[in-house]
Design an enzyme around this catalytic site. Structure first.
Site, PDB file in Angstrom:
ATOM      1  N   ILE A   1     -17.171 -91.963 -19.140  1.00 38.82           N
ATOM      2  CA  ILE A   1     -16.801 -90.696 -19.832  1.00 38.82           C
ATOM      3  C   ILE A   1     -16.430 -90.983 -21.329  1.00 38.82           C
ATOM      4  CG2 ILE A   1     -14.785 -89.064 -19.787  1.00 38.82           C
ATOM      5  CD1 ILE A   1     -14.344 -89.502 -16.755  1.00 38.82           C
TER       6      ILE A   1
ATOM      7  N   THR B   1      -8.121 -94.090 -20.090  1.00 40.54           N
ATOM      8  CA  THR B   1      -7.917 -95.361 -19.393  1.00 40.54           C
ATOM      9  C   THR B   1      -7.534 -94.907 -17.895  1.00 40.54           C
ATOM     10  OG1 THR B   1      -5.478 -95.564 -19.775  1.00 40.54           O
ATOM     11  CG2 THR B   1      -7.020 -96.758 -21.392  1.00 40.54           C
TER      12      THR B   1
ATOM     13  N   SER C   1      -6.750 -88.187 -18.934  1.00 41.52           N
ATOM     14  CA  SER C   1      -7.107 -89.712 -17.999  1.00 41.52           C
ATOM     15  C   SER C   1      -5.956 -89.161 -16.982  1.00 41.52           C
ATOM     16  CB  SER C   1      -6.806 -90.851 -18.816  1.00 41.52           C
ATOM     17  OG  SER C   1      -5.463 -90.889 -19.313  1.00 41.52           O
ATOM     18  N   ARG C   2      -4.628 -89.735 -17.146  1.00 38.88           N
ATOM     19  CA  ARG C   2      -3.765 -89.287 -16.252  1.00 38.88           C
ATOM     20  C   ARG C   2      -2.485 -89.342 -16.911  1.00 38.88           C
ATOM     21  NH1 ARG C   2      -7.266 -88.503 -13.214  1.00 38.88           N
ATOM     22  NH2 ARG C   2      -7.717 -89.081 -11.021  1.00 38.88           N
TER      23      ARG C   2
ATOM     24  N   GLU D   1       2.755 -83.432 -11.788  1.00 35.45           N
ATOM     25  CA  GLU D   1       2.026 -82.363 -11.719  1.00 35.45           C
ATOM     26  C   GLU D   1       2.314 -81.588 -10.198  1.00 35.45           C
ATOM     27  OE1 GLU D   1      -2.099 -83.642 -12.475  1.00 35.45           O
ATOM     28  OE2 GLU D   1      -1.663 -84.099 -14.499  1.00 35.45           O
TER      29      GLU D   1
ATOM     30  N   HIS E   1      -5.063 -79.568 -15.345  1.00 37.77           N
ATOM     31  CA  HIS E   1      -5.998 -80.824 -14.704  1.00 37.77           C
ATOM     32  C   HIS E   1      -7.089 -80.113 -14.512  1.00 37.77           C
ATOM     33  CE1 HIS E   1      -5.161 -85.167 -12.746  1.00 37.77           C
ATOM     34  NE2 HIS E   1      -6.676 -84.698 -13.182  1.00 37.77           N
TER      35      HIS E   1
ATOM     36  N   SER F   1     -12.693 -81.792 -14.449  1.00 39.65           N
ATOM     37  CA  SER F   1     -13.932 -81.729 -13.560  1.00 39.65           C
ATOM     38  C   SER F   1     -14.124 -80.428 -12.972  1.00 39.65           C
ATOM     39  CB  SER F   1     -14.112 -82.955 -12.486  1.00 39.65           C
ATOM     40  OG  SER F   1     -12.852 -82.766 -11.474  1.00 39.65           O
TER      41      SER F   1
END
Length: 324
Positions: free
Chosen positions: A153, A205, A233-234, A263, A282, A285
């Site tokens: 990515i 990451t 990422s997270r 979340e 979030h 995608s």
């Protein structure tokens, strides 16, 4: 066991190869119901929820867990290894879609898209109401982008940034990538040097014990006061309170966030009250085509892992053989 409804072609493919049970309720199967019913199933396809000792203890027949995600931080790798349970994920199919979103976050935060959209919709755009300079943003083109985590990515982001916006590119990765440097004119450097020089810092990451709260207060203090921090990422890869303080104090100019420490994000989270922060739920995608491709790949992974075919097994579990 399929823990939520999937597109009809995906379910048709699964039913051609496996004897499947699909949760027909709204959303994903409740955890309690999954634990109650998982005992005799050999395969599990899910999109969220921990695969931990609790679940595995209720699933003595389980051989494969297929996740509709590229990340697999919800897998308890030691517990899965101990029980010989393989885990698969869905890399590659979402790279371009997530990269598109990162560029959108860079543009929307630096050009203040969400903030000024609200400004117009609230009727504040009137002649003489504000000085034109008060609406100014910052250019993306020819700015310096620093990417922390140059995986697939990261490279897709680099392609867009360099070829689309003529950005200067810095990167940090666990291992240096000479081909990436040649392809994009990228410069490899330390995290500290990247933070000091970049106009945009993009964190990409994976979430591991080593990357939990990877970016902390001291890192924000290294950044330019004009810089923007982008995280797709997270949420747990960042000390969120340190980010809040950096934004409040003007240590950095703004942020674009698709992920949060908890979340769904709490309505009381100060980040949601900041006009210089773009917040998304979030959705890295989240396009119809990409989510379909992810679901189909997860289905193929499940079938492949159970029948001895091809599957994208997570690296830490590749050496495990499916139990007969």
């Amino acid at each position: 066991m399929i823990t939520r409804k999937l597109p009809d072609p995906v379910l048709s493919y699964l039913n051609e190869h496996l004897d499947c049970t699909v949760w027909e309720g709204k959303g994903s199967i409740p955890r309690e119901e999954l634990l109650r019913t998982i005992r005799d199933y050999e395969g599990l396809l899910l999109s969220a929820g921990p695969v931990n000792a609790e679940l595995l203890e209720h699933a003595p027949s389980l051989k494969v867990v297929s996740s509709v995600s590229v990340g697999y931080n919800h897998f308890d790798i030691p517990e899965m290894r101990a029980r010989g349970v393989i885990g698969t994920h869905t890399p590659y199919v979402l790279d371009d879609t997530v990269a598109d979103l990162v560029l959108a976050l860079m543009l929307s935060s630096s050009r203040r898209i969400a903030e000024l959209d609200l400004f117009v919709k609230q009727g504040k755009w009137q002649r003489g109401s504000v000085k034109e300079e008060e609406l100014f943003g910052m250019d993306v083109h020819h700015a310096t982008l620093g990417i922390i985590g140059m995986g697939r990515i990261g490279e897709a982001i680099a392609k867009r940034a360099v070829h689309g916006f003529d950005m200067n590119l810095l990167y940090y990765n666990r291992s240096r990538k000479p081909e990436t440097e040649e392809r994009f004119g990228a410069t490899y450097c330390s995290v500290e040097e990247l933070l000091r020089q970049s106009d945009f810092v993009v964190l990409m990451t994976p979430l591991t014990p080593e990357t939990t709260r990877y970016i902390r207060k001291e890192h924000f203090e290294m950044m330019k006061p004009s810089a923007f921090f982008i995280n797709a990422s997270r949420g747990q890869t960042v000390d969120e309170q340190a980010l809040i303080e950096a934004l409040r104090s003007g240590t950095i100019r703004g942020a674009g966030l698709d992920v949060f420490e908890v979340e769904p994000v709490s309505p009381d989270n100060p980040l949601l009250q900041m006009p210089n922060v773009v917040t998304l739920p979030h959705i890295g995608s989240a396009t119809s085509r990409t989510r379909f491709d992810m679901a189909m790949l997860a289905a193929r992974n499940l079938v492949g892992a159970l029948t001895g075919g091809q599957a994208h097994i997570v690296p830490e579990l590749k050496d495990l053989a499916v139990r007969s």
